[in-house]
Design an enzyme around this catalytic site. Structure first.
Site, PDB file in Angstrom:
ATOM      1  N   GLY A  36     -34.637  52.639  68.278  1.00  0.00           N
ATOM      2  CA  GLY A  36     -33.472  53.534  68.337  1.00  0.00           C
ATOM      3  C   GLY A  36     -33.675  54.731  67.421  1.00  0.00           C
ATOM      4  CG  HIS A  37     -33.741  54.157  63.199  1.00  0.00           C
ATOM      5  ND1 HIS A  37     -33.896  52.819  63.017  1.00  0.00           N
ATOM      6  CD2 HIS A  37     -32.545  54.476  62.653  1.00  0.00           C
ATOM      7  CE1 HIS A  37     -32.852  52.333  62.373  1.00  0.00           C
ATOM      8  NE2 HIS A  37     -32.003  53.314  62.149  1.00  0.00           N
ATOM      9  CG  ASP A 152     -23.913  54.491  64.196  1.00  0.00           C
ATOM     10  OD1 ASP A 152     -23.352  53.510  63.705  1.00  0.00           O
ATOM     11  OD2 ASP A 152     -25.143  54.549  64.356  1.00  0.00           O
ATOM     12  CD  GLN A 155     -23.156  57.775  61.296  1.00  0.00           C
ATOM     13  OE1 GLN A 155     -22.866  57.015  60.397  1.00  0.00           O
ATOM     14  NE2 GLN A 155     -24.356  57.772  61.841  1.00  0.00           N
ATOM     15  CB  SER A 188     -31.179  48.072  60.548  1.00  0.00           C
ATOM     16  OG  SER A 188     -31.570  49.364  60.916  1.00  0.00           O
TER      17      SER A 188
END
Ligand code: AMP
Length: 287
Positions: A36-37, A152, A155, A188
């Site tokens: 994902g990152h 997110d 966010q 994570s």
């Protein structure tokens, strides 16, 4: 790949390389990197000449000391993964460089409705901490583009609003959620799930998808929310906290809305043992 741990080192590098027509893309993370990152990093690499990925477990956005303490930290592996995808710069600042004594990094911003619901009501102060760290990082990196994950959802809306309120010269790009093969959003925290909880965790995404179908068929929003919560509750390892179908731009509830807005998102948070999982899906409209 360049690795910098100090603000002055990173600044010197960026100043040297920032010539005509070169853009800097920035991916802030808290490490324990997964695909994902890396999808954010890859997107930035495709769109910019320089990509900076930061790894900083920001103490000011954790509500519980134990969550901060238990947050997975795998810097060696993270650097390998970043280097492998071709990231230009890894930035691993120390707390003392991010929040030096004598520097007031607090931000007093009014996010209106955006930080009052969902993650905002369940995690008081969380989004202030997020805005504070992202603003501090943007001040250091001054990127043209900032890459945030859809995972997110609230966010990325808050960070967008922050860049608008502060009139920053940085454009926010939201990247779709990367998922495991069974639909579970990569996180994570997934490595801390028990086997039983991991087996039931895909229910989040399945429920979000079913909610989308139900809305398309014309079912009432309140009924879908009710159905979704009871579906999640049936899983023995899961304890749903909320399942909210809201306006994807204001995060306001749709229950009293006269007509449906253009963009609608369903967001959910569920406890699986000690682990809190979040996920979302756009039910209508585009990212
Ligand atoms: P974190 O390290 O959890 O703070 O996440 C850093 C960035 O990666 C945030 O913008 C997240 O939204 C994003 N991110 C985390 N998980 C995913 C995922 N599964 N798909 C896409 N982006 C993600």
């Amino acid at each position: 790949m360049y690795l910098f741990k100090r603000v002055d080192q990173l600044r010197a590098f960026l100043n040297g390389g920032r010539t005509n027509n070169r853009t800097v893309g920035f991916v802030p993370t808290m490490g324990a990197l997964h695909q994902g990152h890396l999808s954010l990093v890859e997107r930035s690499l495709a769109e910019n000449q320089v990509t900076v990925a930061s790894i900083f477990v920001n103490p000011t956005q954790f509500n519980e000391a134990s969550d901060l303490e238990k947050y997975p930290r795998t810097p060696g592996k993270d650097l390998e993964k970043l280097a492998k995808v071709g990231c230009t710069v890894a930035f691993l600042p120390e707390v003392s460089d991010m929040y030096p004594p004598g520097l007031d990094t607090n931000l007093e911003l009014d996010f209106g409705t955006l930080d009052k619901t969902m993650e905002g009501s369940e995690r008081p102060g969380h989004f202030n901490g997020v805005a504070q760290v992202v603003n501090r990082l943007l001040e250091i990196v001054t990127p043209e583009y900032l890459y945030m994950g859809q995972k997110d959802f609230q966010q990325q809306l808050i960070v967008r609003e922050m860049t608008r309120l502060l009139q920053l010269n940085t454009q926010v790009v939201t990247v779709p959620t990367a998922r495991e093969n069974d639909g579970l959003a990569m996180s994570s925290r997934n490595v801390r799930l028990t086997t039983a909880a991991r087996a039931q965790a895909p229910t989040l995404y399945q429920t979000l998808q079913a909610a989308k179908e139900r809305l398309t068929k014309g079912e009432k929003v309140a009924d879908i929310e009710h159905w979704a919560l009871s579906t999640l509750q049936q899983e023995t390892e899961l304890r749903p906290e909320y399942f909210s179908i809201v306006d994807a731009d204001t995060l306001l509830s749709l229950n009293s809305a006269a007509s449906l807005p253009e963009r609608i998102v369903a967001c959910t948070a569920v406890w699986a043992g000690e682990i809190r999982l979040i996920d979302n899906l756009l039910l209508q409209g585009k990212l």
